[in-house]
Design a protein around this motif. Structure first.
Motif, PDB file in Angstrom:
ATOM      1  N   GLN A 292       5.734  10.297   1.410  1.00 19.69           N
ATOM      2  CA  GLN A 292       5.803  11.662   1.888  1.00 19.69           C
ATOM      3  C   GLN A 292       4.724  12.564   1.106  1.00 19.69           C
ATOM      4  O   GLN A 292       4.127  13.666   1.837  1.00 19.69           O
ATOM      5  CB  GLN A 292       7.069  12.231   1.521  1.00 19.69           C
ATOM      6  CG  GLN A 292       8.303  11.631   2.294  1.00 19.69           C
ATOM      7  CD  GLN A 292       9.752  12.390   1.840  1.00 19.69           C
ATOM      8  OE1 GLN A 292       9.705  13.173   1.116  1.00 19.69           O
ATOM      9  NE2 GLN A 292      10.882  11.797   2.401  1.00 19.69           N
ATOM     10  N   HIS A 293       4.204  12.277   0.101  1.00 20.95           N
ATOM     11  CA  HIS A 293       3.394  12.973  -0.802  1.00 20.95           C
ATOM     12  C   HIS A 293       2.484  12.129  -1.447  1.00 20.95           C
ATOM     13  O   HIS A 293       2.585  11.610  -2.661  1.00 20.95           O
ATOM     14  CB  HIS A 293       4.017  14.049  -2.004  1.00 20.95           C
ATOM     15  CG  HIS A 293       5.089  14.887  -1.259  1.00 20.95           C
ATOM     16  ND1 HIS A 293       4.355  16.092  -0.568  1.00 20.95           N
ATOM     17  CD2 HIS A 293       6.385  14.881  -1.291  1.00 20.95           C
ATOM     18  CE1 HIS A 293       5.643  16.690  -0.276  1.00 20.95           C
ATOM     19  NE2 HIS A 293       6.745  16.061  -0.770  1.00 20.95           N
ATOM     20  N   PRO A 294       1.547  11.422  -0.783  1.00 18.81           N
ATOM     21  CA  PRO A 294       0.654  10.325  -1.289  1.00 18.81           C
ATOM     22  C   PRO A 294      -0.001  10.717  -2.458  1.00 18.81           C
ATOM     23  O   PRO A 294      -0.572  11.788  -2.511  1.00 18.81           O
ATOM     24  CB  PRO A 294      -0.405  10.003  -0.080  1.00 18.81           C
ATOM     25  CG  PRO A 294       0.304  10.636   1.161  1.00 18.81           C
ATOM     26  CD  PRO A 294       1.149  11.701   0.793  1.00 18.81           C
TER      27      PRO A 294
ATOM     28  N   LYS B 158       3.374   6.158  -3.215  1.00 29.48           N
ATOM     29  CA  LYS B 158       4.392   6.715  -3.769  1.00 29.48           C
ATOM     30  C   LYS B 158       4.822   6.892  -5.060  1.00 29.48           C
ATOM     31  O   LYS B 158       4.288   6.296  -5.869  1.00 29.48           O
ATOM     32  CB  LYS B 158       5.955   6.216  -3.163  1.00 29.48           C
ATOM     33  CG  LYS B 158       5.752   5.808  -1.632  1.00 29.48           C
ATOM     34  CD  LYS B 158       7.044   5.316  -0.967  1.00 29.48           C
ATOM     35  CE  LYS B 158       7.155   5.049   0.401  1.00 29.48           C
ATOM     36  NZ  LYS B 158       8.016   3.957   0.685  1.00 29.48           N
ATOM     37  N   THR B 159       5.620   8.008  -5.301  1.00 29.13           N
ATOM     38  CA  THR B 159       5.991   8.283  -6.695  1.00 29.13           C
ATOM     39  C   THR B 159       7.418   7.719  -7.091  1.00 29.13           C
ATOM     40  O   THR B 159       7.782   7.425  -5.978  1.00 29.13           O
ATOM     41  CB  THR B 159       6.245  10.117  -7.022  1.00 29.13           C
ATOM     42  OG1 THR B 159       7.165  10.483  -6.314  1.00 29.13           O
ATOM     43  CG2 THR B 159       4.979  10.741  -6.880  1.00 29.13           C
ATOM     44  N   LEU B 160       7.824   7.697  -8.330  1.00 28.05           N
ATOM     45  CA  LEU B 160       8.789   6.773  -8.758  1.00 28.05           C
ATOM     46  C   LEU B 160      10.216   7.508  -8.127  1.00 28.05           C
ATOM     47  O   LEU B 160      10.857   6.663  -7.753  1.00 28.05           O
ATOM     48  CB  LEU B 160       9.023   6.698 -10.412  1.00 28.05           C
ATOM     49  CG  LEU B 160       8.123   5.526 -10.905  1.00 28.05           C
ATOM     50  CD1 LEU B 160       8.145   5.593 -12.470  1.00 28.05           C
ATOM     51  CD2 LEU B 160       8.511   4.343 -10.141  1.00 28.05           C
ATOM     52  N   PRO B 161      10.393   8.800  -8.235  1.00 27.29           N
ATOM     53  CA  PRO B 161      11.320   9.645  -7.558  1.00 27.29           C
ATOM     54  C   PRO B 161      11.453   9.291  -5.929  1.00 27.29           C
ATOM     55  O   PRO B 161      12.646   8.861  -5.424  1.00 27.29           O
ATOM     56  CB  PRO B 161      11.267  11.107  -7.993  1.00 27.29           C
ATOM     57  CG  PRO B 161      10.464  11.187  -8.994  1.00 27.29           C
ATOM     58  CD  PRO B 161       9.461   9.944  -8.829  1.00 27.29           C
ATOM     59  N   GLU B 162      10.343   9.167  -5.600  1.00 31.57           N
ATOM     60  CA  GLU B 162      10.422   8.957  -3.946  1.00 31.57           C
ATOM     61  C   GLU B 162      10.664   7.300  -3.795  1.00 31.57           C
ATOM     62  O   GLU B 162      11.605   7.107  -2.942  1.00 31.57           O
ATOM     63  CB  GLU B 162       8.999   9.108  -3.468  1.00 31.57           C
ATOM     64  CG  GLU B 162       8.901   9.234  -1.845  1.00 31.57           C
ATOM     65  CD  GLU B 162       7.541   9.419  -1.300  1.00 31.57           C
ATOM     66  OE1 GLU B 162       7.437   9.090  -0.096  1.00 31.57           O
ATOM     67  OE2 GLU B 162       6.695  10.140  -2.186  1.00 31.57           O
ATOM     68  N   ILE B 163      10.307   6.536  -4.469  1.00 26.29           N
ATOM     69  CA  ILE B 163      10.696   5.054  -4.443  1.00 26.29           C
ATOM     70  C   ILE B 163      12.063   4.948  -4.559  1.00 26.29           C
ATOM     71  O   ILE B 163      13.032   4.141  -4.005  1.00 26.29           O
ATOM     72  CB  ILE B 163       9.893   4.155  -5.465  1.00 26.29           C
ATOM     73  CG1 ILE B 163       8.390   4.154  -5.105  1.00 26.29           C
ATOM     74  CG2 ILE B 163      10.358   2.515  -5.341  1.00 26.29           C
ATOM     75  CD1 ILE B 163       7.408   3.552  -6.127  1.00 26.29           C
ATOM     76  N   SER B 164      12.719   5.594  -5.686  1.00 27.86           N
ATOM     77  CA  SER B 164      14.106   5.407  -5.876  1.00 27.86           C
ATOM     78  C   SER B 164      14.936   5.772  -4.937  1.00 27.86           C
ATOM     79  O   SER B 164      16.112   5.442  -4.746  1.00 27.86           O
ATOM     80  CB  SER B 164      14.499   5.980  -7.331  1.00 27.86           C
ATOM     81  OG  SER B 164      14.322   7.321  -7.436  1.00 27.86           O
ATOM     82  N   GLN B 165      14.560   6.798  -4.341  1.00 26.72           N
ATOM     83  CA  GLN B 165      15.516   7.621  -3.258  1.00 26.72           C
ATOM     84  C   GLN B 165      15.229   7.219  -1.688  1.00 26.72           C
ATOM     85  O   GLN B 165      16.065   7.362  -1.013  1.00 26.72           O
ATOM     86  CB  GLN B 165      15.274   9.178  -3.310  1.00 26.72           C
ATOM     87  CG  GLN B 165      15.563   9.782  -4.603  1.00 26.72           C
ATOM     88  CD  GLN B 165      15.237  11.178  -4.570  1.00 26.72           C
ATOM     89  OE1 GLN B 165      14.719  11.669  -3.851  1.00 26.72           O
ATOM     90  NE2 GLN B 165      15.314  11.498  -6.018  1.00 26.72           N
ATOM     91  N   GLY B 166      14.196   6.655  -1.315  1.00 36.93           N
ATOM     92  CA  GLY B 166      13.852   6.388  -0.121  1.00 36.93           C
ATOM     93  C   GLY B 166      13.979   4.627   0.185  1.00 36.93           C
ATOM     94  O   GLY B 166      13.869   4.109  -0.734  1.00 36.93           O
ATOM     95  N   SER B 167      13.634   4.363   1.199  1.00 37.26           N
ATOM     96  CA  SER B 167      13.314   2.963   1.697  1.00 37.26           C
ATOM     97  C   SER B 167      11.942   2.529   1.556  1.00 37.26           C
ATOM     98  O   SER B 167      10.893   3.328   1.635  1.00 37.26           O
ATOM     99  CB  SER B 167      13.591   2.945   3.428  1.00 37.26           C
ATOM    100  OG  SER B 167      13.240   1.532   3.884  1.00 37.26           O
ATOM    101  N   ILE B 168      11.836   1.318   1.044  1.00 39.08           N
ATOM    102  CA  ILE B 168      10.360   0.744   1.052  1.00 39.08           C
ATOM    103  C   ILE B 168       9.700   0.733   2.304  1.00 39.08           C
ATOM    104  O   ILE B 168       8.219   0.492   2.058  1.00 39.08           O
ATOM    105  CB  ILE B 168      10.503  -0.659   0.426  1.00 39.08           C
ATOM    106  CG1 ILE B 168      11.164  -1.612   1.452  1.00 39.08           C
ATOM    107  CG2 ILE B 168      11.312  -0.853  -1.029  1.00 39.08           C
ATOM    108  CD1 ILE B 168      11.249  -2.949   0.851  1.00 39.08           C
TER     109      ILE B 168
ATOM    110  N   VAL C  42       0.617  -1.014   0.097  1.00 42.77           N
ATOM    111  CA  VAL C  42      -0.036  -0.070   0.039  1.00 42.77           C
ATOM    112  C   VAL C  42       0.724   1.341  -0.010  1.00 42.77           C
ATOM    113  O   VAL C  42       0.570   2.261  -0.774  1.00 42.77           O
ATOM    114  CB  VAL C  42      -0.971  -0.094   1.217  1.00 42.77           C
ATOM    115  CG1 VAL C  42      -1.778   1.452   1.302  1.00 42.77           C
ATOM    116  CG2 VAL C  42      -1.986  -1.069   1.012  1.00 42.77           C
ATOM    117  N   SER C  43       1.925   1.337   0.901  1.00 41.63           N
ATOM    118  CA  SER C  43       2.801   2.383   0.801  1.00 41.63           C
ATOM    119  C   SER C  43       3.291   2.865  -0.389  1.00 41.63           C
ATOM    120  O   SER C  43       3.672   3.792  -0.850  1.00 41.63           O
ATOM    121  CB  SER C  43       3.638   2.305   1.957  1.00 41.63           C
ATOM    122  OG  SER C  43       4.628   1.392   1.912  1.00 41.63           O
ATOM    123  N   THR C  44       4.050   1.604  -1.041  1.00 40.73           N
ATOM    124  CA  THR C  44       4.774   1.920  -2.296  1.00 40.73           C
ATOM    125  C   THR C  44       3.750   2.338  -3.480  1.00 40.73           C
ATOM    126  O   THR C  44       4.256   3.085  -4.200  1.00 40.73           O
ATOM    127  CB  THR C  44       5.258   0.201  -2.712  1.00 40.73           C
ATOM    128  OG1 THR C  44       6.181   0.075  -1.595  1.00 40.73           O
ATOM    129  CG2 THR C  44       6.144   0.612  -3.965  1.00 40.73           C
TER     130      THR C  44
END
Length: 297
Positions: free
Chosen positions: A63-65, A48-58, A43-45
């Motif tokens: 941050q910006h749903p 998320k946007t793709l940049p947020e997924i590539s930069q942060g932890s799964i 659900v959390s993934t």
């Protein structure tokens, strides 16, 4: 009167909190977390946007749903050469699901009723033969079924996939209904026979009204099995009737370039919504049906 009935005669009250209960709650809580953790990641993934997924932890919260991935998975994700999302697969799955649930449940009720109360000649042989289907891997039957369905003109269309689901559901349906009806009092059947009831009159007026718990169990099992099926849908449904599970696989494996993990997670949840909804709505009925005799024999 108080002396005649001392307080200790009422029995000792269990401790509200002891070591055994703490261990039980701890194990249940841990099991719940283990089952819910993958759902949380999905659900959390998906939010998320793709940049947020590539930069942060799964494991991090979005941050910006955003529901953009859900919209893409439903409307415009590519499922091979077509880029119309899962909405077409949902319709196909519903068209496959309804007859593939109704036919086996209906045949299971009638066959189980006949074998339990009327006991026709050869009934035990038929029951044993159908039960053999539970112990033979269904992959063994795939090639013969392809040839048979091709011969009769049912391969690669809606009728073929419904026929396959019905065939492979009959052993478990017969086992459920036959064992359930065997646990019902035979006196009810004898009384109905004395009153002049025939095969169908007893079935509709006596047996079927008492079959609600086991019918719910059978429907839940069949809905889950048919909706989550991948192999039969891939082989027998045909290109125009591919269910959601096959299209979900196509979405995940058709991506080029950067993997859209948010779309994949959203598509996975969308595919699983129907069986989850069925379990949440009728879960207590499922337990009642099992307790009412579904596994008795």
């Amino acid at each position: 009167m108080k002396d005649l009935y001392p307080s200790h005669a009422e029995g000792l009250r269990p401790n509200r909190l002891n070591l055994r209960r703490l261990a039980l709650y701890g194990c249940l809580g841990l099991a719940g977390l283990l089952f819910l953790f993958p759902l949380y990641v999905m659900v959390s993934t998906s939010l998320k946007t793709l940049p947020e997924i590539s930069q942060g932890s799964i494991f991090a919260l979005p941050q910006h749903p955003s529901l953009g991935a859900w919209k893409t998975a439903w409307q415009s994700a590519c499922t091979g050469l077509s880029c119309h999302g899962l909405q077409g697969g949902f319709v196909n799955s519903v068209f496959i699901l309804v007859p593939s649930v109704a036919l086996p449940v209906m045949l299971g009720t009638i066959t189980g009723y006949a074998l339990s109360f009327w006991r026709p000649k050869g009934g035990k042989l038929l029951f044993g033969g159908l039960l053999l289907g539970l112990f033979v891997p269904y992959q063994v039957f795939i090639y013969p079924l392809v040839r048979v369905l091709s011969t009769v003109g049912l391969y690669g269309n809606l009728g073929g996939i419904v026929a396959v689901h019905t065939i492979f559901a009959m052993p478990i349906m017969l086992l459920l209904f036959r064992n359930y009806y065997a646990s019902l009092p035979m006196d009810l059947f004898k009384a109905a026979r004395v009153d002049g009831g025939g095969f169908w009159a007893i079935f509709w007026r006596v047996v079927l009204p008492m079959s609600t718990p086991i019918i719910i169990v059978a429907v839940i099992l069949q809905v889950t099995g048919v909706w989550n099926d991948f192999l039969f849908g891939l082989i027998f449904a045909g290109a125009d009737n591919l269910p959601m599970t096959v299209q979900l696989n196509n979405i995940v494996n058709s991506a080029r370039g950067a993997q859209e993990y948010n779309v994949h997670m959203a598509a996975t949840i969308l595919t699983a919504i129907v069986p989850l909804f069925v379990y949440f709505v009728s879960g207590r009925w499922f337990v009642r049906g099992i307790a009412a005799g579904a596994v008795k024999g």
